[in-house]
Design a protein around this motif. Structure first.
Motif, PDB file in Angstrom:
ATOM      1  N   CYS A  64       0.828  -1.208   0.000  1.00  4.88           N
ATOM      2  CA  CYS A  64       0.000   0.000   0.000  1.00  4.88           C
ATOM      3  C   CYS A  64       0.863   1.259   0.000  1.00  4.88           C
ATOM      4  CB  CYS A  64      -0.959  -0.002   1.187  1.00  4.88           C
ATOM      5  SG  CYS A  64      -0.195   0.145   2.810  1.00  4.88           S
ATOM      6  N   LEU A  65       1.945   1.279   0.771  1.00  5.10           N
ATOM      7  CA  LEU A  65       2.806   2.462   0.803  1.00  5.10           C
ATOM      8  C   LEU A  65       3.565   2.626  -0.504  1.00  5.10           C
ATOM      9  CD1 LEU A  65       4.161   2.301   4.465  1.00  5.10           C
ATOM     10  CD2 LEU A  65       2.231   3.600   3.544  1.00  5.10           C
ATOM     11  N   ARG A  66       3.856   1.523  -1.158  1.00  4.67           N
ATOM     12  CA  ARG A  66       4.507   1.614  -2.470  1.00  4.67           C
ATOM     13  C   ARG A  66       3.543   2.219  -3.499  1.00  4.67           C
ATOM     14  NH1 ARG A  66       9.034  -2.568  -4.213  1.00  4.67           N
ATOM     15  NH2 ARG A  66       9.777  -1.598  -2.292  1.00  4.67           N
ATOM     16  N   ALA A  67       2.268   1.864  -3.420  1.00  4.72           N
ATOM     17  CA  ALA A  67       1.273   2.458  -4.322  1.00  4.72           C
ATOM     18  C   ALA A  67       1.178   3.961  -4.091  1.00  4.72           C
ATOM     19  CB  ALA A  67      -0.088   1.796  -4.131  1.00  4.72           C
TER      20      ALA A  67
ATOM     21  N   THR B 221       4.588   5.579  -5.499  1.00  9.01           N
ATOM     22  CA  THR B 221       4.791   5.511  -6.946  1.00  9.01           C
ATOM     23  C   THR B 221       3.613   6.056  -7.742  1.00  9.01           C
ATOM     24  OG1 THR B 221       3.863   3.275  -7.103  1.00  9.01           O
ATOM     25  CG2 THR B 221       6.231   3.464  -6.664  1.00  9.01           C
ATOM     26  N   LYS B 222       2.454   6.235  -7.072  1.00 12.35           N
ATOM     27  CA  LYS B 222       1.227   6.680  -7.738  1.00 12.35           C
ATOM     28  C   LYS B 222       0.787   5.696  -8.817  1.00 12.35           C
ATOM     29  CE  LYS B 222       2.326  11.552  -6.953  1.00 12.35           C
ATOM     30  NZ  LYS B 222       2.443  12.893  -7.551  1.00 12.35           N
ATOM     31  N   ARG B 223       1.122   4.431  -8.611  1.00 12.94           N
ATOM     32  CA  ARG B 223       0.774   3.382  -9.564  1.00 12.94           C
ATOM     33  C   ARG B 223       0.129   2.211  -8.822  1.00 12.94           C
ATOM     34  NH1 ARG B 223       3.431   3.679 -14.476  1.00 12.94           N
ATOM     35  NH2 ARG B 223       3.232   1.422 -14.738  1.00 12.94           N
ATOM     36  N   TRP B 224      -0.741   1.491  -9.576  1.00 12.83           N
ATOM     37  CA  TRP B 224      -1.314   0.275  -9.010  1.00 12.83           C
ATOM     38  C   TRP B 224      -0.192  -0.714  -8.713  1.00 12.83           C
ATOM     39  CZ3 TRP B 224      -6.674  -1.541  -8.988  1.00 12.83           C
ATOM     40  CH2 TRP B 224      -7.598  -0.528  -9.307  1.00 12.83           C
TER      41      TRP B 224
ATOM     42  N   ILE C 260      -3.726 -15.281   2.599  1.00  9.87           N
ATOM     43  CA  ILE C 260      -3.656 -14.321   1.492  1.00  9.87           C
ATOM     44  C   ILE C 260      -2.543 -14.716   0.534  1.00  9.87           C
ATOM     45  CG2 ILE C 260      -3.228 -11.895   0.911  1.00  9.87           C
ATOM     46  CD1 ILE C 260      -5.931 -12.610   2.305  1.00  9.87           C
ATOM     47  N   ASP C 261      -2.839 -14.725  -0.753  1.00 11.93           N
ATOM     48  CA  ASP C 261      -1.808 -15.083  -1.725  1.00 11.93           C
ATOM     49  C   ASP C 261      -1.540 -13.988  -2.751  1.00 11.93           C
ATOM     50  OD1 ASP C 261      -3.969 -15.161  -3.441  1.00 11.93           O
ATOM     51  OD2 ASP C 261      -3.562 -17.178  -4.202  1.00 11.93           O
ATOM     52  N   ARG C 262      -2.220 -12.845  -2.632  1.00 15.07           N
ATOM     53  CA  ARG C 262      -2.009 -11.781  -3.613  1.00 15.07           C
ATOM     54  C   ARG C 262      -2.446 -10.452  -3.022  1.00 15.07           C
ATOM     55  NH1 ARG C 262      -4.589 -14.042  -6.875  1.00 15.07           N
ATOM     56  NH2 ARG C 262      -6.524 -12.889  -7.107  1.00 15.07           N
ATOM     57  N   PHE C 263      -1.720  -9.403  -3.354  1.00 10.09           N
ATOM     58  CA  PHE C 263      -2.027  -8.049  -2.905  1.00 10.09           C
ATOM     59  C   PHE C 263      -2.279  -7.156  -4.113  1.00 10.09           C
ATOM     60  CE2 PHE C 263       0.356  -9.906   0.469  1.00 10.09           C
ATOM     61  CZ  PHE C 263       0.043  -9.230   1.644  1.00 10.09           C
ATOM     62  N   VAL C 264      -3.275  -6.310  -3.995  1.00  6.99           N
ATOM     63  CA  VAL C 264      -3.508  -5.262  -4.992  1.00  6.99           C
ATOM     64  C   VAL C 264      -3.720  -3.963  -4.222  1.00  6.99           C
ATOM     65  CG1 VAL C 264      -4.949  -4.411  -6.878  1.00  6.99           C
ATOM     66  CG2 VAL C 264      -4.589  -6.876  -6.599  1.00  6.99           C
ATOM     67  N   ALA C 265      -2.992  -2.921  -4.618  1.00  4.56           N
ATOM     68  CA  ALA C 265      -3.149  -1.612  -3.978  1.00  4.56           C
ATOM     69  C   ALA C 265      -3.281  -0.552  -5.059  1.00  4.56           C
ATOM     70  CB  ALA C 265      -1.962  -1.301  -3.071  1.00  4.56           C
TER      71      ALA C 265
ATOM     72  N   VAL D 262      -2.639  10.544  -1.564  1.00  3.62           N
ATOM     73  CA  VAL D 262      -2.815  10.619  -0.111  1.00  3.62           C
ATOM     74  C   VAL D 262      -3.377   9.326   0.479  1.00  3.62           C
ATOM     75  CG1 VAL D 262      -3.069  13.119  -0.094  1.00  3.62           C
ATOM     76  CG2 VAL D 262      -5.095  11.673  -0.384  1.00  3.62           C
ATOM     77  N   GLY D 263      -3.306   8.243  -0.271  1.00  3.04           N
ATOM     78  CA  GLY D 263      -3.803   6.992   0.278  1.00  3.04           C
ATOM     79  C   GLY D 263      -3.856   5.904  -0.770  1.00  3.04           C
ATOM     80  N   SER D 264      -4.404   4.767  -0.373  1.00  3.65           N
ATOM     81  CA  SER D 264      -4.560   3.662  -1.318  1.00  3.65           C
ATOM     82  C   SER D 264      -5.706   2.761  -0.886  1.00  3.65           C
ATOM     83  CB  SER D 264      -3.268   2.835  -1.412  1.00  3.65           C
ATOM     84  OG  SER D 264      -2.993   2.181  -0.180  1.00  3.65           O
ATOM     85  N   LEU D 265      -6.362   2.189  -1.878  1.00  2.00           N
ATOM     86  CA  LEU D 265      -7.345   1.135  -1.654  1.00  2.00           C
ATOM     87  C   LEU D 265      -6.583  -0.175  -1.648  1.00  2.00           C
ATOM     88  CD1 LEU D 265     -10.225  -0.102  -1.520  1.00  2.00           C
ATOM     89  CD2 LEU D 265     -10.261   0.002  -4.027  1.00  2.00           C
ATOM     90  N   ASN D 266      -6.656  -0.916  -0.548  1.00  2.00           N
ATOM     91  CA  ASN D 266      -5.854  -2.129  -0.378  1.00  2.00           C
ATOM     92  C   ASN D 266      -6.736  -3.368  -0.427  1.00  2.00           C
ATOM     93  OD1 ASN D 266      -3.747  -0.277   0.222  1.00  2.00           O
ATOM     94  ND2 ASN D 266      -4.429  -0.236   2.352  1.00  2.00           N
ATOM     95  N   LEU D 267      -6.361  -4.308  -1.282  1.00  3.38           N
ATOM     96  CA  LEU D 267      -7.140  -5.530  -1.472  1.00  3.38           C
ATOM     97  C   LEU D 267      -6.269  -6.730  -1.134  1.00  3.38           C
ATOM     98  CD1 LEU D 267      -8.605  -4.486  -4.917  1.00  3.38           C
ATOM     99  CD2 LEU D 267      -9.593  -4.075  -2.653  1.00  3.38           C
ATOM    100  N   TYR D 268      -6.784  -7.590  -0.274  1.00 10.95           N
ATOM    101  CA  TYR D 268      -6.063  -8.767   0.178  1.00 10.95           C
ATOM    102  C   TYR D 268      -6.795  -9.979  -0.385  1.00 10.95           C
ATOM    103  CZ  TYR D 268      -4.440  -5.082   3.173  1.00 10.95           C
ATOM    104  OH  TYR D 268      -3.934  -3.884   3.625  1.00 10.95           O
TER     105      TYR D 268
END
Length: 263
Positions: free
Chosen positions: A109-112, A115-118, A142-147, A157-163
């Motif tokens: 999430c902090l990397r998203a 970098t301003k990238r998914w 959990i086997d995959r992360f999407v932010a 200023v943030g990210s939507l975090n999916l586990y």
């Protein structure tokens, strides 16, 4: 000027109507029109304060978990200042994973945010980059992360975090950054921008932290009322709001009194 309506039937600004004209909205709507109509009706609301922003974030997290089977739980990182925190986690395990990211100062999430990238990372990649985050995630299944980064004006200023847990539908998994989730992110970006439009980042973070704490207090007090007075959630909320009006105090202050006295 184009308008849409929120889930109470109120007019919303034209920017919401502009959102549903995006290509990924049109594609997603072709696949699941009722599902996308539900997203729009739940998220296209006017955000005037921190409490409403948190409500929109909670709605978004619940929606993506409900609509996409491979998402085990979700949450949102607020990074308005140098001390990020989690809003709207759908499961306590999301809080544990996020806490380790904030402790080390890095993670999906902090990397998203930076970098301003998914960010799309499998568990093996996460274990190589951040072994402790990987250990916590693996124990949670959990086997995959999407932010997905969330922006306010020229600042992320943030990210939507999916586990995510394992999915048999690999083709569905590949399209995370498009369609349904992109529509949700569009609405979150609109909400974040509306909230932060006239606020400094430090002030925005302070208000959001307090609103997050107030929401937690209110939710706990509602649970007390439901158990003590055998009420449903809607009834308990009505009782809490009525007591706040009668006493001339805020709902959060009334909730604190419920927790302190049981009444």
């Amino acid at each position: 000027m184009a308008h849409s309506t929120d889930d109470q039937g109120n007019d919303t600004p034209s920017e919401f109507a502009d959102t549903i004209a995006t290509a990924h909205y049109r594609r997603a709507h072709m696949l699941d029109p009722s599902g996308l109509d539900n997203v729009t009706s739940r998220l296209a609301v006017v955000v005037a304060d921190g409490t409403m922003l948190i409500e929109v974030m909670n709605r978004a997290a619940v929606l993506v978990v409900g609509m996409l089977d491979e998402i085990a739980y979700a949450g949102i990182t607020a990074a308005f200042d140098s001390a990020p925190f989690t809003i709207a986690p759908t499961d306590d395990r999301a809080i544990a994973i996020d806490a380790e990211q904030y402790r080390t100062g890095d993670g999906p999430c902090l990397r998203a945010v930076r970098t301003k990238r998914w960010v799309h990372l499998g568990l093996d990649q996460v274990k190589q980059l951040w072994p402790e985050i990987g250990r916590i995630a693996e124990s949670a299944g959990i086997d995959r992360f999407v932010a997905a980064p969330l922006g306010r004006r020229d600042r992320t200023v943030g990210s939507l975090n999916l586990y995510c847990s394992e999915s048999d539908d690999e083709q569905h998994a590949i399209g995370f950054e498009t369609d349904v989730l992109s529509v949700v992110v569009d609405h979150l970006n609109i909400a974040v921008h509306a909230y932060g439009r006239d606020r400094e980042l430090g002030e925005a973070a302070l208000v959001l932290r307090q609103a997050t704490a107030d929401r937690a207090t209110i939710d706990t007090a509602l649970g007390v009322l439901m158990a003590r007075e055998n009420l449903g959630s809607t009834e308990a909320r009505g009782v809490l709001h009525a007591r706040a009006r009668d006493s001339g105090t805020s709902v959060a202050q009334t909730a604190q009194r419920v927790l302190a006295t049981g009444n």
